[in-house]
Design an enzyme around this catalytic site. Sequence first.
Site, mmCIF file in Angstrom:
data_model
loop_
_atom_site.group_PDB
_atom_site.id
_atom_site.type_symbol
_atom_site.label_atom_id
_atom_site.label_comp_id
_atom_site.label_asym_id
_atom_site.label_seq_id
_atom_site.Cartn_x
_atom_site.Cartn_y
_atom_site.Cartn_z
ATOM 1 N N CYS A 2 0.706 -1.233 0.146
ATOM 2 C CA CYS A 2 -0.167 -0.050 0.042
ATOM 3 C C CYS A 2 0.789 1.142 -0.036
ATOM 4 O O CYS A 2 1.709 1.370 0.536
ATOM 5 C CB CYS A 2 -0.735 0.068 1.082
ATOM 6 S SG CYS A 2 -2.446 -0.771 1.096
ATOM 7 N N ARG A 27 6.040 -0.870 -5.674
ATOM 8 C CA ARG A 27 5.706 -1.898 -4.288
ATOM 9 C C ARG A 27 4.854 -2.872 -4.517
ATOM 10 O O ARG A 27 4.619 -3.798 -3.660
ATOM 11 C CB ARG A 27 5.227 -0.948 -3.161
ATOM 12 C CG ARG A 27 6.088 -0.032 -2.528
ATOM 13 C CD ARG A 27 5.303 0.908 -1.604
ATOM 14 N NE ARG A 27 6.295 1.936 -0.807
ATOM 15 C CZ ARG A 27 5.906 1.942 0.392
ATOM 16 N NH1 ARG A 27 5.152 1.385 1.107
ATOM 17 N NH2 ARG A 27 6.862 2.627 1.049
ATOM 18 N N TRP A 74 -2.841 -3.080 -1.701
ATOM 19 C CA TRP A 74 -2.713 -4.533 -1.900
ATOM 20 C C TRP A 74 -3.811 -5.141 -0.974
ATOM 21 O O TRP A 74 -3.507 -4.918 0.131
ATOM 22 C CB TRP A 74 -1.214 -4.624 -1.564
ATOM 23 C CG TRP A 74 -0.941 -6.048 -1.608
ATOM 24 C CD1 TRP A 74 -0.383 -6.671 -2.986
ATOM 25 C CD2 TRP A 74 -0.772 -7.090 -0.654
ATOM 26 N NE1 TRP A 74 -0.020 -8.013 -2.806
ATOM 27 C CE2 TRP A 74 -0.365 -8.280 -1.442
ATOM 28 C CE3 TRP A 74 -0.922 -7.248 0.566
ATOM 29 C CZ2 TRP A 74 -0.164 -9.531 -0.887
ATOM 30 C CZ3 TRP A 74 -0.678 -8.464 1.280
ATOM 31 C CH2 TRP A 74 -0.418 -9.509 0.465
ATOM 32 N N ASN A 110 -3.342 2.015 5.416
ATOM 33 C CA ASN A 110 -2.441 1.045 5.134
ATOM 34 C C ASN A 110 -2.291 0.003 6.352
ATOM 35 O O ASN A 110 -2.243 0.828 7.656
ATOM 36 C CB ASN A 110 -1.002 1.554 4.767
ATOM 37 C CG ASN A 110 0.046 0.732 4.554
ATOM 38 O OD1 ASN A 110 -0.242 -0.804 4.569
ATOM 39 N ND2 ASN A 110 1.287 1.224 4.721
ATOM 40 N N GLY A 111 -2.421 -1.160 6.398
ATOM 41 C CA GLY A 111 -2.535 -1.800 7.458
ATOM 42 C C GLY A 111 -3.538 -2.874 7.535
ATOM 43 O O GLY A 111 -4.418 -3.062 6.689
ATOM 44 N N GLU A 499 16.615 -19.713 -2.433
ATOM 45 C CA GLU A 499 16.238 -18.690 -2.994
ATOM 46 C C GLU A 499 16.100 -18.663 -4.459
ATOM 47 O O GLU A 499 15.336 -18.249 -5.060
ATOM 48 C CB GLU A 499 17.665 -17.636 -2.705
ATOM 49 C CG GLU A 499 17.772 -16.260 -3.380
ATOM 50 C CD GLU A 499 16.772 -15.529 -3.221
ATOM 51 O OE1 GLU A 499 15.920 -15.785 -2.112
ATOM 52 O OE2 GLU A 499 16.348 -14.325 -3.761
ATOM 53 N N LYS A 503 12.890 -17.379 -6.431
ATOM 54 C CA LYS A 503 12.701 -16.663 -7.530
ATOM 55 C C LYS A 503 11.937 -17.173 -8.718
ATOM 56 O O LYS A 503 11.245 -16.328 -9.250
ATOM 57 C CB LYS A 503 14.394 -16.219 -8.106
ATOM 58 C CG LYS A 503 15.248 -15.482 -7.338
ATOM 59 C CD LYS A 503 14.733 -14.003 -7.308
ATOM 60 C CE LYS A 503 13.767 -13.461 -6.074
ATOM 61 N NZ LYS A 503 14.242 -13.204 -4.787
ATOM 62 N N GLU A 506 8.289 -16.827 -7.665
ATOM 63 C CA GLU A 506 7.520 -15.545 -7.749
ATOM 64 C C GLU A 506 7.287 -15.043 -8.925
ATOM 65 O O GLU A 506 6.435 -14.238 -9.290
ATOM 66 C CB GLU A 506 8.635 -14.579 -7.025
ATOM 67 C CG GLU A 506 8.717 -14.731 -5.614
ATOM 68 C CD GLU A 506 9.941 -14.008 -5.015
ATOM 69 O OE1 GLU A 506 9.651 -13.111 -4.124
ATOM 70 O OE2 GLU A 506 10.921 -13.855 -5.492
ATOM 71 N N HIS A 522 15.065 -39.156 0.908
ATOM 72 C CA HIS A 522 14.208 -39.284 1.922
ATOM 73 C C HIS A 522 12.822 -38.780 1.626
ATOM 74 O O HIS A 522 12.007 -38.463 2.448
ATOM 75 C CB HIS A 522 14.648 -38.625 3.221
ATOM 76 C CG HIS A 522 15.917 -38.806 3.695
ATOM 77 N ND1 HIS A 522 16.230 -40.417 4.327
ATOM 78 C CD2 HIS A 522 17.320 -38.535 3.549
ATOM 79 C CE1 HIS A 522 17.241 -40.436 4.666
ATOM 80 N NE2 HIS A 522 18.041 -39.365 4.061
ATOM 81 N N LYS A 621 5.955 -5.463 -2.960
ATOM 82 C CA LYS A 621 7.280 -4.955 -2.398
ATOM 83 C C LYS A 621 7.013 -4.338 -0.787
ATOM 84 O O LYS A 621 6.081 -3.888 -0.796
ATOM 85 C CB LYS A 621 7.985 -3.816 -3.157
ATOM 86 C CG LYS A 621 9.403 -3.655 -3.035
ATOM 87 C CD LYS A 621 10.298 -4.670 -3.764
ATOM 88 C CE LYS A 621 11.755 -4.243 -3.693
ATOM 89 N NZ LYS A 621 12.433 -5.698 -4.023
HETATM 90 N N1 HGA Z 1 -6.557 -3.759 4.872
HETATM 91 C C1 HGA Z 1 -6.575 -2.683 3.845
HETATM 92 C C2 HGA Z 1 -5.540 -2.065 3.409
HETATM 93 C C3 HGA Z 1 -4.451 -3.101 3.104
HETATM 94 C C4 HGA Z 1 -3.116 -2.704 3.097
HETATM 95 O O1 HGA Z 1 -2.460 -2.160 3.888
HETATM 96 N N2 HGA Z 1 -2.319 -3.210 2.042
HETATM 97 O O2 HGA Z 1 -0.784 -3.055 1.887
HETATM 98 C C5 HGA Z 1 -7.306 -3.314 2.683
HETATM 99 O O3 HGA Z 1 -7.688 -4.483 2.531
HETATM 100 O O4 HGA Z 1 -8.071 -2.474 1.920
#
Ligand code: HGA
Length: 626
Positions: A2, A27, A74, A110-111, A499, A503, A506, A522, A621
């Site tokens: 975010c 990101r 995100w 964000n969070g 790693e 890669k 991803e 094994h 990111k």
């Molecule tokens: N929880 C919020 C924000 C998500 C977030 O911080 N993403 O990096 C949502 O889902 O919209």
Amino acid sequence: MCGIVGAVSQRNIVPILIEGLKRLEYRGYDSCGVAVHQAGGLRRARSTSRVAELDAQVAQEEVQGGTGIAHTRWATHGAPAVHNAHPHFSHGTGADAFKAKPGRIALVHNGIIENHDELRDELKARGYLFTSQTDTEVIAHLVDSLYDGDLFDAVKRATLRLKGAYAIAVFCRDEPHRVVGAREGSPLVLGVGVQSGENFLASDAMALAGVTDQIIYLEEGDVVDLQLGKYWIEARDASNGNAERFVRVERPVRTVHAHTGAAELGPYRHYMQKEIFEQPRAISDTLDGVVSITPELFGDGAYKVFKDVEQVLILACGTSYYSGSTAKYWLESIAGIPTNVEIASEYRYRDSVPNPKTLVVTISQSGETADTLAALKHARSLGMPHTLTICNVATSAMVRECELAYITRAGVEIGVASTKAFTTQLAGLFLLTLALAQVRGRLNEAQEAEHLKAMRHLPVALQSVLALEPQVIGWAEAFARKENALFLGRGLHYPIALEGALKLKEISYIHAEAYPAGELKHGPLALVTSEMPVVTVAPNDTLLEKLKSNIQEVRARGGQLYVFADADTRIESSEGVHVIRMPEHYGALSPILHVVPLQLLAYHTACARGTDVDKPRNLAKSVTVE
Ligand code: HGA
């Protein structure tokens, strides 16, 4: 992950908000949006496309204003869809206790709000109407419910009800020249404007590059009031046991020269390719100024700390976890210090046995990785005060939180799949190994000189590994048609195999797993058929003969082997065995070279499959949420 940008200005701020989002695009995100105060009300535009589309949308719909907030999302709660994209507005049914007209509060977040269910039930009962599945919308309604003519006051009271992690930026229809921000567990900076009293908020100083270099890093629990020509920060006052009282706090303004040049792709197709090829420069910058091994490379007071500790605990996630896993081999064999490596998101929640004489080492590219920061705080709360970070961002929360630090100089890394951050972390961790070895009496002058010579030669050695690209492209064609791959390594190179597999997963979406080669019999040998490519990291070290036997085990089952072999290993190409020869054997530092062809293999396989290399699906990111 975010991104947040916010501003109070006298000019139309939308182009700056959009530019800020573009700077944070690397990101990773799945949707984006912007909201402004316009014609006495709230206007917004949201999109599940790129920021460039949002830019076109705001131009077409004439969204403009001097006060606004913007966001790249995100998704954590609710699918990536327009109705879940931020900014969120508060709105009610118009019935019950709901007094305001719809659309009074606009908010980005964000969070993760952990008590969102409980708050949603409470706010629904009061007549608030929910139009998204996000936890974020709950905060918009909560602020609205507490609003009584003063947005700053409403946000402060709202933060007292929130559990979880957040950085938020909010504005209100009824206060046209004000944006309020708050943070707890997610990063947020204040940018002090340099013209006409404008002020900014952003999740990263980089979003404000070119607008202001005067940055205040807000601290946990801060709430900030942004107006034209002034700002004001308050934090909870825990001093007299009244955690509900806020007091004014001063935070230093720092001049931050956020990198802007990194956005140039130059002759490369993708940032990931550019960053792979930047590794010789990144390593040489990271080692710049290291003329001898001394604990003070990690900060003042490091000698005393290194003398005091009797074990190392490394905390990290993802690629950083693999650099830590490589360092465990170095720390135990060269410095002779017992070392544990833990995945941060596991460590923070498990019962462990703390030893106060532990050096807690965190590793993070961004320095804002939520799980690693939380694991660091957890380790400290268990009574382990000695902390050190290997980090690529000098101004990050991780560097501010740790007693000691080594700043890698990889430069801005845009590709979501980390490459140059990984190899520079390894360089920093090798220096840490040598410094600890020195303090513990395990490094004499001749050994120090030999290690330093080898480190200084790394950029040249990396150049010759990068010259293998055409051979790797030849292999990538075959890999692009596969759906599974196995990676094998032994000892120091087992984390490199891990790693390499990460890669490939991803960015090419091929299912890949890595094993210590001795584990093959094994279990995973059951997967080996002529359809299964088996990538093997084969340095000329003490485990070479064992590895050769493992290679035979795969061949006997018809598996296709792709071997990165040191020049003097005598592993030759034959039926079902494809060999790329590494230019030189590099002893303890060999992982830094051996990972490079694995990065190139993942990159060219992804290109052959046509994936979005720099922004792989579902990934981000700077993982700033738990
Ligand atoms: N929880 C919020 C924000 C998500 C977030 O911080 N993403 O990096 C949502 O889902 O919209």
